[in-house]
Design a protein around this motif. Sequence first.
Motif, PDB file in Angstrom:
ATOM      1  N   LEU A 144       0.833  -1.191   0.000  1.00  0.00           N
ATOM      2  CA  LEU A 144       0.000   0.000   0.000  1.00  0.00           C
ATOM      3  C   LEU A 144       0.875   1.251   0.000  1.00  0.00           C
ATOM      4  CD1 LEU A 144      -2.715  -0.966   2.635  1.00  0.00           C
ATOM      5  CD2 LEU A 144      -3.008  -0.828   0.166  1.00  0.00           C
ATOM      6  N   PRO A 145       0.696   2.129  -1.000  1.00  0.00           N
ATOM      7  CA  PRO A 145       1.479   3.371  -0.999  1.00  0.00           C
ATOM      8  C   PRO A 145       1.054   4.274   0.146  1.00  0.00           C
ATOM      9  CG  PRO A 145      -0.193   3.416  -2.719  1.00  0.00           C
ATOM     10  CD  PRO A 145      -0.218   2.027  -2.128  1.00  0.00           C
ATOM     11  N   ALA A 146       2.004   5.098   0.615  1.00  0.00           N
ATOM     12  CA  ALA A 146       1.686   6.026   1.701  1.00  0.00           C
ATOM     13  C   ALA A 146       0.547   6.943   1.299  1.00  0.00           C
ATOM     14  CB  ALA A 146       2.927   6.833   2.063  1.00  0.00           C
ATOM     15  N   SER A 147       0.531   7.372   0.050  1.00  0.00           N
ATOM     16  CA  SER A 147      -0.513   8.267  -0.437  1.00  0.00           C
ATOM     17  C   SER A 147      -0.740   8.002  -1.912  1.00  0.00           C
ATOM     18  CB  SER A 147      -0.106   9.722  -0.214  1.00  0.00           C
ATOM     19  OG  SER A 147      -1.184  10.595  -0.471  1.00  0.00           O
ATOM     20  N   GLU A 148      -2.000   7.881  -2.305  1.00  0.00           N
ATOM     21  CA  GLU A 148      -2.321   7.518  -3.688  1.00  0.00           C
ATOM     22  C   GLU A 148      -3.540   8.296  -4.146  1.00  0.00           C
ATOM     23  OE1 GLU A 148      -3.565   3.497  -6.205  1.00  0.00           O
ATOM     24  OE2 GLU A 148      -3.940   3.589  -4.063  1.00  0.00           O
ATOM     25  N   PHE A 149      -3.486   8.788  -5.382  1.00  0.00           N
ATOM     26  CA  PHE A 149      -4.635   9.433  -6.014  1.00  0.00           C
ATOM     27  C   PHE A 149      -5.057   8.549  -7.187  1.00  0.00           C
ATOM     28  CE2 PHE A 149      -4.530  13.601  -3.980  1.00  0.00           C
ATOM     29  CZ  PHE A 149      -3.266  13.617  -3.441  1.00  0.00           C
ATOM     30  N   ARG A 150      -6.331   8.204  -7.240  1.00  0.00           N
ATOM     31  CA  ARG A 150      -6.805   7.367  -8.350  1.00  0.00           C
ATOM     32  C   ARG A 150      -8.297   7.599  -8.565  1.00  0.00           C
ATOM     33  NH1 ARG A 150     -10.064   3.408  -6.384  1.00  0.00           N
ATOM     34  NH2 ARG A 150      -9.568   2.366  -4.393  1.00  0.00           N
ATOM     35  N   ASN A 151      -8.774   7.154  -9.746  1.00  0.00           N
ATOM     36  CA  ASN A 151     -10.205   7.175 -10.008  1.00  0.00           C
ATOM     37  C   ASN A 151     -10.921   6.233  -9.041  1.00  0.00           C
ATOM     38  OD1 ASN A 151      -9.369   7.218 -13.458  1.00  0.00           O
ATOM     39  ND2 ASN A 151     -10.148   8.964 -12.334  1.00  0.00           N
ATOM     40  N   LEU A 152     -12.123   6.592  -8.668  1.00  0.00           N
ATOM     41  CA  LEU A 152     -12.931   5.761  -7.785  1.00  0.00           C
ATOM     42  C   LEU A 152     -13.662   4.687  -8.596  1.00  0.00           C
ATOM     43  CD1 LEU A 152     -14.412   8.700  -5.697  1.00  0.00           C
ATOM     44  CD2 LEU A 152     -12.751   7.010  -4.860  1.00  0.00           C
ATOM     45  N   THR A 153     -14.085   3.631  -7.922  1.00  0.00           N
ATOM     46  CA  THR A 153     -14.843   2.552  -8.537  1.00  0.00           C
ATOM     47  C   THR A 153     -16.119   2.332  -7.722  1.00  0.00           C
ATOM     48  OG1 THR A 153     -13.945   0.738  -7.207  1.00  0.00           O
ATOM     49  CG2 THR A 153     -12.622   1.472  -9.105  1.00  0.00           C
ATOM     50  N   PRO A 154     -17.076   1.567  -8.257  1.00  0.00           N
ATOM     51  CA  PRO A 154     -18.277   1.265  -7.463  1.00  0.00           C
ATOM     52  C   PRO A 154     -17.948   0.614  -6.123  1.00  0.00           C
ATOM     53  CG  PRO A 154     -18.681   0.737  -9.763  1.00  0.00           C
ATOM     54  CD  PRO A 154     -17.214   1.083  -9.653  1.00  0.00           C
ATOM     55  N   GLN A 155     -16.829  -0.078  -6.036  1.00  0.00           N
ATOM     56  CA  GLN A 155     -16.437  -0.704  -4.768  1.00  0.00           C
ATOM     57  C   GLN A 155     -16.087   0.327  -3.693  1.00  0.00           C
ATOM     58  OE1 GLN A 155     -15.310  -1.912  -7.860  1.00  0.00           O
ATOM     59  NE2 GLN A 155     -16.952  -3.428  -7.672  1.00  0.00           N
ATOM     60  N   ASP A 156     -15.818   1.558  -4.117  1.00  0.00           N
ATOM     61  CA  ASP A 156     -15.507   2.633  -3.162  1.00  0.00           C
ATOM     62  C   ASP A 156     -16.753   3.368  -2.687  1.00  0.00           C
ATOM     63  OD1 ASP A 156     -12.624   2.371  -3.393  1.00  0.00           O
ATOM     64  OD2 ASP A 156     -12.818   3.299  -5.375  1.00  0.00           O
ATOM     65  N   ALA A 157     -17.920   3.017  -3.206  1.00  0.00           N
ATOM     66  CA  ALA A 157     -19.127   3.824  -2.988  1.00  0.00           C
ATOM     67  C   ALA A 157     -19.491   3.941  -1.518  1.00  0.00           C
ATOM     68  CB  ALA A 157     -20.299   3.254  -3.785  1.00  0.00           C
ATOM     69  N   ILE A 158     -19.388   2.867  -0.758  1.00  0.00           N
ATOM     70  CA  ILE A 158     -19.772   2.915   0.656  1.00  0.00           C
ATOM     71  C   ILE A 158     -18.873   3.884   1.412  1.00  0.00           C
ATOM     72  CG2 ILE A 158     -19.942   1.609   2.799  1.00  0.00           C
ATOM     73  CD1 ILE A 158     -22.140   0.940   0.879  1.00  0.00           C
ATOM     74  N   SER A 159     -17.561   3.789   1.198  1.00  0.00           N
ATOM     75  CA  SER A 159     -16.635   4.702   1.862  1.00  0.00           C
ATOM     76  C   SER A 159     -16.910   6.144   1.469  1.00  0.00           C
ATOM     77  CB  SER A 159     -15.188   4.336   1.516  1.00  0.00           C
ATOM     78  OG  SER A 159     -14.857   3.054   1.990  1.00  0.00           O
ATOM     79  N   VAL A 160     -17.179   6.367   0.187  1.00  0.00           N
ATOM     80  CA  VAL A 160     -17.506   7.705  -0.298  1.00  0.00           C
ATOM     81  C   VAL A 160     -18.740   8.245   0.423  1.00  0.00           C
ATOM     82  CG1 VAL A 160     -18.461   8.949  -2.293  1.00  0.00           C
ATOM     83  CG2 VAL A 160     -16.426   7.512  -2.567  1.00  0.00           C
ATOM     84  N   PHE A 161     -19.783   7.445   0.451  1.00  0.00           N
ATOM     85  CA  PHE A 161     -21.045   7.920   1.015  1.00  0.00           C
ATOM     86  C   PHE A 161     -20.933   8.182   2.515  1.00  0.00           C
ATOM     87  CE2 PHE A 161     -25.404   7.253   2.666  1.00  0.00           C
ATOM     88  CZ  PHE A 161     -26.010   8.327   2.030  1.00  0.00           C
ATOM     89  N   GLU A 162     -20.168   7.366   3.218  1.00  0.00           N
ATOM     90  CA  GLU A 162     -20.001   7.586   4.659  1.00  0.00           C
ATOM     91  C   GLU A 162     -19.318   8.921   4.937  1.00  0.00           C
ATOM     92  OE1 GLU A 162     -17.944   4.139   6.010  1.00  0.00           O
ATOM     93  OE2 GLU A 162     -19.774   2.934   6.209  1.00  0.00           O
ATOM     94  N   ILE A 163     -18.286   9.239   4.169  1.00  0.00           N
ATOM     95  CA  ILE A 163     -17.605  10.524   4.341  1.00  0.00           C
ATOM     96  C   ILE A 163     -18.539  11.674   3.978  1.00  0.00           C
ATOM     97  CG2 ILE A 163     -15.730  11.990   3.482  1.00  0.00           C
ATOM     98  CD1 ILE A 163     -14.055   9.444   3.146  1.00  0.00           C
ATOM     99  N   GLU A 164     -19.227  11.529   2.847  1.00  0.00           N
ATOM    100  CA  GLU A 164     -20.144  12.576   2.378  1.00  0.00           C
ATOM    101  C   GLU A 164     -21.248  12.827   3.407  1.00  0.00           C
ATOM    102  OE1 GLU A 164     -23.290  13.390  -1.264  1.00  0.00           O
ATOM    103  OE2 GLU A 164     -22.848  11.366  -0.590  1.00  0.00           O
ATOM    104  N   ARG A 165     -21.870  11.768   3.890  1.00  0.00           N
ATOM    105  CA  ARG A 165     -22.991  11.910   4.816  1.00  0.00           C
ATOM    106  C   ARG A 165     -22.562  12.633   6.094  1.00  0.00           C
ATOM    107  NH1 ARG A 165     -25.791   6.425   6.431  1.00  0.00           N
ATOM    108  NH2 ARG A 165     -23.665   6.058   7.198  1.00  0.00           N
ATOM    109  N   GLU A 166     -21.427  12.250   6.647  1.00  0.00           N
ATOM    110  CA  GLU A 166     -20.951  12.893   7.866  1.00  0.00           C
ATOM    111  C   GLU A 166     -20.639  14.367   7.618  1.00  0.00           C
ATOM    112  OE1 GLU A 166     -18.607  14.629  10.806  1.00  0.00           O
ATOM    113  OE2 GLU A 166     -17.793  14.192   8.819  1.00  0.00           O
ATOM    114  N   ALA A 167     -20.028  14.665   6.463  1.00  0.00           N
ATOM    115  CA  ALA A 167     -19.591  16.034   6.178  1.00  0.00           C
ATOM    116  C   ALA A 167     -20.764  16.971   5.930  1.00  0.00           C
ATOM    117  CB  ALA A 167     -18.655  16.035   4.971  1.00  0.00           C
ATOM    118  N   PHE A 168     -21.757  16.510   5.182  1.00  0.00           N
ATOM    119  CA  PHE A 168     -22.802  17.430   4.744  1.00  0.00           C
ATOM    120  C   PHE A 168     -24.035  17.437   5.647  1.00  0.00           C
ATOM    121  CE2 PHE A 168     -20.216  17.076   0.982  1.00  0.00           C
ATOM    122  CZ  PHE A 168     -20.267  18.353   0.447  1.00  0.00           C
TER     123      PHE A 168
END
Length: 208
Positions: A33-57
């Motif tokens: 695992l790289p210390a820091s990585e930027f990449r396109n998201l996939t449907p497999q990332d959707a849950i993590s995305v939504f959890e961050i979004e929901r808490e933030a907004f």
Amino acid sequence: TAPQVISSPFLKPFFLKTPLNVASHQRQRRHTLPASEFRNLTPQDAISVFEIEREAFVSVSGECPLTLDEVLGFLSQCPELSMGWFEEGQLVAFIIGSGWDKEKLDQGALTTHVPNAQTVHIHVLSVHRHCRQQGKGSVLLWRYLQYLRCLPGLRRALLVCEEFLVPFYRKAGFKEKGPSAITVGALTFTEMEYQLGGQAYARRNSGC
């Protein structure tokens, strides 16, 4: 000689200083695992995305820009218009965009992806609660905009934001287009635009 792509500042590996208490743990995992990585998201990332979004907004405005189904939809239809920032394999910040084909955004833009469009609608930029006030939103937005410049056919990015966020996006190079036609509940927004066009020569010579 090294490939030209390595000379691009945007594409150089980006590593963060790691707290001492996780340094030994990182040494054990550095090959997976790289210390820091930027990449396109996939449907497999959707849950993590939504959890961050929901808490933030929800904590701020009571509204999420995207539902979980909408996140899944955009990450399935246009993953190339998204970007996630991962540290040690964990999502810490993300941007989701989609294609749009009109001069200005309207209510339909909230749930629509138009393939092969010249405009990117940036739906949401969000940072994990443990990583805020560190400049990560600005870094991710800068890298995302440089990435969009490398995608053929794109000429601009549009977004809507509440008034208190206008200075943040203005600092990133966006210009105000005026009040948006989009409303969400009682919220009103300012529409902002970032020009990506005129970069054909730069694309050919930047190693994108």
